[in-house]
Design a protein around this motif. Structure first.
Motif, mmCIF file in Angstrom:
data_model
loop_
_atom_site.group_PDB
_atom_site.id
_atom_site.type_symbol
_atom_site.label_atom_id
_atom_site.label_comp_id
_atom_site.label_asym_id
_atom_site.label_seq_id
_atom_site.Cartn_x
_atom_site.Cartn_y
_atom_site.Cartn_z
ATOM 1 N N ARG A 110 0.851 -1.189 0.000
ATOM 2 C CA ARG A 110 0.000 0.000 0.000
ATOM 3 C C ARG A 110 0.886 1.238 0.000
ATOM 4 N N TYR A 119 -4.692 17.470 -3.950
ATOM 5 C CA TYR A 119 -5.798 17.400 -2.998
ATOM 6 C C TYR A 119 -6.344 18.781 -2.632
ATOM 7 N N ARG A 124 -9.401 20.358 -7.199
ATOM 8 C CA ARG A 124 -10.477 19.397 -7.417
ATOM 9 C C ARG A 124 -11.673 20.062 -8.098
ATOM 10 N N ALA A 314 -6.858 11.482 3.234
ATOM 11 C CA ALA A 314 -6.955 10.538 2.121
ATOM 12 C C ALA A 314 -6.078 9.316 2.367
ATOM 13 N N ALA A 317 -7.912 7.120 4.749
ATOM 14 C CA ALA A 317 -8.986 6.409 4.049
ATOM 15 C C ALA A 317 -8.432 5.297 3.167
ATOM 16 N N TYR A 318 -7.275 5.524 2.582
ATOM 17 C CA TYR A 318 -6.645 4.505 1.743
ATOM 18 C C TYR A 318 -6.286 3.269 2.565
ATOM 19 N N ASP A 321 -9.901 2.056 4.435
ATOM 20 C CA ASP A 321 -11.094 1.763 3.629
ATOM 21 C C ASP A 321 -10.767 1.329 2.214
ATOM 22 N N GLY A 322 -9.490 1.411 1.827
ATOM 23 C CA GLY A 322 -9.111 1.010 0.486
ATOM 24 C C GLY A 322 -9.386 2.045 -0.589
ATOM 25 N N THR A 323 -9.692 3.286 -0.212
ATOM 26 C CA THR A 323 -9.938 4.341 -1.197
ATOM 27 C C THR A 323 -8.644 4.629 -1.948
ATOM 28 N N PRO A 324 -8.604 4.465 -3.277
ATOM 29 C CA PRO A 324 -7.335 4.603 -4.013
ATOM 30 C C PRO A 324 -6.761 6.013 -3.896
#
Length: 359
Positions: A110, A119, A124, A314, A317-318, A321-324
């Protein structure tokens, strides 16, 4: 999430320490590591980290955390490799490495590469507006200008703890190892000005390369590179974008310029999107997004949410939760390749030797 920090220098002290102090809802810093025990103790004291190290291998072996945040200067390739091999998730500040080979040697794991401007809420929002216009196919040109004062002037407010306790012999050996990596990237005969250009490309201009990746994709080619003034001086880079249009980038090191300023303008057939970034070391200073639409209508948008803080959230969360992430190893590699193309184009234009990966 329990984390360990590698590198306790300027960025850590000015940016990450205050952010991690106020985001204790997400992170507990349990270990810090720096070549300087003085810096490790200073940062450890401020963050309440009980374990302090001067060797990464010792810290990784002791464990007690779930993730490693790599903030040291220079190439991060070997530190990231060790952390991933030990099973830890990694947030690595840019650049990921100095060579393609270092990236190729990384094991599965990871990994998130930190480009905080990706970000930024203004970035964004610009991405969303560009998508509504038709995405990269709608772009006529991207124009970037960076006015870069000295690091000392940008950080004068921060009252940084200084390191004076690192063995000079160790520093010399680390510099030699880094110079060898640059030789792998550019060839052993690459002259000082080509090496200096490569250093700026990976150390500062990479932020703009990361924005191009988000807005248009990495440049398809580098057409022109020129430098002038005393090193690091001024740099001009231009070339085609991968789908349509061209980019131009001008980076100026101005020792006594009043304040850092970075402008990224995206021009399309019916208007423009312009981003103006303040110094990255000023927490919660807003980036300004100006939207120009037909009829010369101009609308400005700002938000004080800190981009570094969004990036940290982020990463959390990565891991949980696996958020890329917005940039992984592949994105970090793209920027290394583009930086090598920049160095190679300059060398070819000026009849200078270029070898290694850049050849």
């Amino acid at each position: 999430m329990r984390i360990a920090l590698v590198g306790c220098g300027a960025v850590t002290q000015a940016v990450y320490v205050p952010l991690l102090s106020r985001r204790r809802d997400l992170f507990e810093v349990v270990a810090v590591c720096d070549l300087s025990r003085t810096l490790a103790d200073a940062v450890g004291d401020r963050l309440g980290a009980g374990k302090r190290y001067t060797a990464v291998a010792d810290m990784l072996a002791d464990g007690g955390f779930e993730a490693v945040v790599v903030l040291a200067s220079g190439s991060h390739g070997e530190t990231v490799r060790q952390a991933l091999s030990a099973g830890y998730a990694v947030l690595c500040e840019k650049p990921l490495a100095l060579t393609r080979a270092e990236v190729a040697a990384l094991p599965e794991g990871r990994l998130m590469v930190g480009y905080m401007k990706q970000y930024d809420p203004a970035v964004r929002r610009a991405e969303k507006l560009l998508a509504e216009l038709g995405g990269p196919a709608a772009i006529r040109a991207v124009e970037v200008t960076v006015l870069h004062p000295s690091g000392e002037s940008q950080l004068a407010f921060a009252n940084l703890t200084q390191a004076r306790d690192v063995d000079p012999g160790l520093l010399a050996s680390l510099r030699a190892a880094e110079d060898e990596l640059v030789s792998q990237a550019l060839g052993a005969d690459a002259p000082k000005d080509v090496r200096g250009l490569y250093g700026v490309a990976l150390g500062s201009i990479c932020h703009d390369l990361s924005l191009l990746r988000r807005f248009t994709g990495s440049p398809a080619d580098i057409s022109y590179v020129e430098t002038w003034g005393e090193t690091p001086g001024s740099i001009e880079i231009s070339g085609p974008l991968p789908e349509t249009g061209r980019f131009s980038l001008r980076w100026h090191y101005l020792e006594d310029y009043p304040a850092y300023r970075e402008t990224v303008a995206i021009h399309h057939d019916s208007g423009s999107l312009e981003l103006v970034f303040p110094s990255p070391y000023l927490m919660n200073a807003p980036t300004t997004l100006t939207v120009v639409t037909p009829g010369e209508s101009r609308a400005e948008w700002r938000e004080v949410t800190e981009a570094f803080e969004v990036q940290l959230a982020a990463f959390h969360a990565y891991v949980n939760d696996g958020t890329p992430p917005l940039t992984d190893a592949g994105g970090g590699l793209e920027d290394i390749v583009t930086a090598q193309r920049i160095a190679a184009r300059y060398a070819v234009q000026h009849g200078l030797p270029i070898g290694g990966e850049a050849a």
